[in-house]
Structures are given as structure tokens and as C-alpha cells.
Design a protein around this motif. Structure first.
Motif, PDB file in Angstrom:
ATOM      1  N   LEU A 163      -6.099   1.809   6.497  1.00 53.64           N
ATOM      2  CA  LEU A 163      -6.742   2.409   5.320  1.00 53.64           C
ATOM      3  C   LEU A 163      -7.277   3.799   5.664  1.00 53.64           C
ATOM      4  O   LEU A 163      -7.061   4.770   4.932  1.00 53.64           O
TER       5      LEU A 163
ATOM      6  N   LEU B 137      -5.386  -1.555  -1.517  1.00 53.72           N
ATOM      7  CA  LEU B 137      -5.912  -0.560  -0.560  1.00 53.72           C
ATOM      8  C   LEU B 137      -7.113  -1.135   0.202  1.00 53.72           C
ATOM      9  O   LEU B 137      -7.180  -1.071   1.430  1.00 53.72           O
TER      10      LEU B 137
ATOM     11  N   CYS C 261     -11.089   4.475  -0.326  1.00 56.37           N
ATOM     12  CA  CYS C 261     -10.377   4.173  -1.579  1.00 56.37           C
ATOM     13  C   CYS C 261     -10.675   5.227  -2.650  1.00 56.37           C
ATOM     14  O   CYS C 261      -9.801   5.566  -3.455  1.00 56.37           O
TER      15      CYS C 261
ATOM     16  N   ALA D  32       0.833  -1.201   0.000  1.00 57.60           N
ATOM     17  CA  ALA D  32       0.000   0.000   0.000  1.00 57.60           C
ATOM     18  C   ALA D  32       0.868   1.252   0.000  1.00 57.60           C
ATOM     19  O   ALA D  32       0.541   2.239  -0.649  1.00 57.60           O
TER      20      ALA D  32
END
Ligand code: SAM
Ligand code: DTB
Ligand code: SF4
Length: 336
Positions: free
Chosen positions: A42, A34, A268, A14
Motif C-alpha cells: 500500500l 486498497l 488511501c 489493487a
């Protein structure tokens, strides 16, 4: 691999994804990396991206109005306005310019800065568009930003909207290409891209998002975001809708999406489209205050404000004002 080393490996992958904020073409695999991060990692990353580009405590507020309700010839499986599904939505006449101005004025007086007009059309006929142009001019005179979502546009129509002073045109890709055929058969995703190209070419701001909670997989959600983020340039505004299940539509009865997965989708969207307004759109009425707070932390910075979306409910304006106050959020000024 044990959980700790798995998480470490995911975090490294990531890092390389997020560090590269010049990414202009995302792959589904990158966005899946992600999505698969531990939730806290996240959100931490998404909140960081949000802060780089925006005041993290400012929320843009748009009010929606259905200017032409029901009787739509299309077959979008989620939509209560499709004539072919037996829902409680009736086919109504298009509103007059005066009716629209009255609703816009009321929305402005409650604090909305943008007014979004939606019509249940496959696309507007010229005489219908003529009336919409009058609505756009009149709403602009109230000092509000304007947005319209009228379906597919024909040659020259986007330019007419631009000329009338329209700020944004909303046209959603709805879902990932591989899932699209399960939801809609009367227009293709290429048709949607064609309208989005026309909107962009006319110099309008693009508002383009999708719907989750339609029974799709996480990979499909990642692929939807990739499809939107890879528009060149990516949209200025990205509405993320959680399916509002309406009795009589084919998608009624679909298993509800885990609310934390909805938050992940917002995060995201924020990471893949750092400078876009990410709108926490349909589905808020069924969402707890806590989940909405997580969505704002994950980078959502726009909401639909007012008791109704197009035909379905939305939290009452008073409740939203209270929630914003409890979270220390403030309204983003017009044009921000
Ligand atoms: N008829 C035009 C069109 O489809 O392009 C404009 C209006 S349409 C209602 C705008 C968007 O609302 C759709 O593209 C879809 O993403 C969203 N929408 C419609 N029904 C919904 C539902 N039940 N739940 C969540 N989003 C929905
Ligand atoms: C968008 O992405 N969501 C809004 C707006 N664009 C037009 C519409 C949501 C509609 C929800 C179902 C209804 O109220 O009819
Ligand atoms: Fe018609 Fe738009 Fe509903 Fe599809 S989403 S059925 S095009 S109103």
C-alpha cells in the motif's frame, strides 16, 4: 487461500484499481481493496502516486487560529467547543482584526505560508462575517494564503469571502454517511454537502476531510474517503484528523486507532485523490516521529504548524522543524 496467494490476489485487484487513475467515482469496495493490501504494498503504491504529482519532500505548512472559541450550539461528539459538553474550553468573544493580524504575522515569521481561521459557530451571522472579511483582507496583505472554517454558509456568504480574497474554505464531511448519525445530530451530511457546493460555486478552493479514530470500522474509513473523493471535482485540500480525545466530550474514552491504520488512511487518501494536498491534521501530538515519517511516505504533504490547533495542542514548531530536517523535508512555497 494461503497468505501468499491471498496477497497476490489482493495485489492484482489493487493493480486494476490503481492503474485506473482516471477513476472519478470510487466504490467503497475498491477503496477497501486498497486498505486491505499488505502495508508495504500500500505504501509503495501511495508513494508512487505522490511522486507523480508532487515533490515528495515538500510539505505545506498552515497555522491555525481560533478566532471565536467555545460556546458552539452544535453537538459534534468529538468537539471540546460544543457548549453542551463540560470541557475546559470556555465561551470567548470573537478576536479583533488586530489580534488576528498579530498572530498571522508571528506564524508567517516562523515559516507558515497559510493561515487558517476557525470559529465555533453553526454558521456565521452577517455582522460576524463582516469582521472575518476584514481579517481575510488583512492576512492576505501579509502575503499569506488564507483559509477559514466558520461552519455552514448561507446564500451569498461564500461569494463575500471570495471577494475579500479568501483562498480556501474548510468544511469537513467528518465521517461516512452510515456512521454520521452516531457522531452529530444537529446538522446532516446533506447540510454539509450544501455548504461545500456553495464554496465550490463561489470559486473558492475546497478543503474537506474527516476524522478517524472515532470507533468506526475500516469499511467506514473507506466509505469516508469515497464520500470525499467522489466530490466532483475532489477537494484541493484533504485534512485527515485523528481524533484528539478531550475529557467531557462523548467520544472521550474511545479505543485509540492503531497508528498504522492511520497511515493506511493517509495512503488511501493519496491514491484516491492524487493531486490533492493531503493534510496530516489533528492528532500529531500523540504520534511518534516514526509514524509521522510513514505518513509523509504515504503521501501526506501538509501539516498544521504551530503549538496549538484550535483549542488542543500540536507539536511545538521547533520540534517540527527538527523532524523535517531529520527527514530531509522542506517547506513548500506559497501557492504550491
Ligand atoms: N465550527 C465549524 C465547523 O464545525 O464546521 C468550524 C470549526 S470545526 C472545529 C473544524 C473541524 O475540526 C471539524 O469538522 C472536525 O473535523 C475537526 N475537529 C474538531 N474537534 C476535533 C477533535 N477533537 N479531534 C479531531 N478533529 C477535530
Ligand atoms: C481540520 O480538519 N482540522 C482542524 C481544522 N480543520 C480546522 C481542526 C482540528 C481541531 C482539533 C481540536 C481542537 O484543537 O479544538
Ligand atoms: Fe461547533 Fe464546529 Fe465543534 Fe461542531 S466541530 S461543535 S460545529 S465548533
Amino acid at each position: 487461500m494461503d497468505t501468499i496467494s491471498h496477497n497476490a490476489a489482493t495485489a492484482v485487484a489493487a493493480d486494476s484499481v490503481v492503474a485506473n487513475d482516471k477513476i472519478s467515482r470510487w466504490s467503497v469496495e475498491q477503496v477497501e481493496v486498497l486498505f486491505n493490501l499488505p502495508f508495504n504494498d500500500l505504501l509503495y503504491r501511495a508513494a508512487g502516486v505522490h511522486r507523480e504529482h508532487f515533490d515528495p519532500n515538500a510539505v505545506q505548512m498552515s497555522t491555525l487560529l481560533s478566532i471565536k472559541t467555545g460556546g458552539c450550539p452544535e453537538d459534534c461528539g468529538y468537539c471540546p467547543q460544543a457548549a453542551r459538553y463540560h470541557t475546559s474550553v470556555e465561551n470567548e468573544d470573537m478576536l479583533s482584526v488586530d489580534e488576528v493580524v498579530a498572530a498571522a504575522r508571528a506564524a508567517r515569521d516562523k515559516g507558515a505560508t497559510r493561515f487558517c481561521m476557525g470559529a465555533a459557530w453553526r454558521g456565521p451571522k452577517q455582522r460576524e462575517l463582516d469582521r472575518v472579511l476584514g481579517m481575510v483582507r488583512a492576512v492576505r496583505e501579509l502575503g499569506m494564503e488564507t483559509c477559514a472554517t466558520l461552519g455552514m454558509l448561507k446564500e451569498g456568504q461564500a461569494e463575500q469571502l471570495k471577494e475579500a480574497g479568501l483562498d480556501y474554505y474548510n468544511h469537513n464531511l467528518d465521517t461516512a454517511p452510515e456512521f454520521y448519525g452516531n457522531i452529530i445530530s444537529t446538522r446532516t451530511q446533506d447540510d454539509r454537502h450544501d455548504t461545500l457546493d456553495k464554496v465550490r460555486a463561489a470559486g473558492l478552493n475546497v478543503c474537506c476531510g474527516g476524522i478517524v479514530g472515532m470507533g468506526e470500522s475500516r469499511r467506514t474509513r473507506a466509505a469516508l474517503l469515497v464520500e470525499i473523493a467522489n466530490l466532483d471535482p475532489y477537494p484541493e485540500s484533504v485534512p485527515i484528523n485523528n481524533l484528539v480525545q478531550v475529557e467531557g466530550t462523548p467520544l472521550h474514552g474511545t479505543d485509540a486507532l492503531d497508528p498504522l491504520e492511520f497511515v493506511r488512511t493517509i495512503a488511501c487518501a493519496r491514491i484516491t485523490m492524487p493531486k490533492a494536498m493531503v493534510r496530516l491534521s489533528a492528532g500529531r501530538q500523540a504520534m511518534s516521529d516514526g509514524i509521522q515519517a510513514l505518513c509523509f511516505l504515504a503521501g501526506a504533504n501538509s501539516i498544521f504548524y504551530g503549538d496549538k490547533l484550535l483549542t488542543t495542542g500540536n507539536p511545538e514548531a521547533e520540534r517540527d522543524r527538527e523532524l523535517m530536517q531529520r527527514l530531509g523535508l522542506h517547506a513548500m512555497g506559497s501557492g504550491a
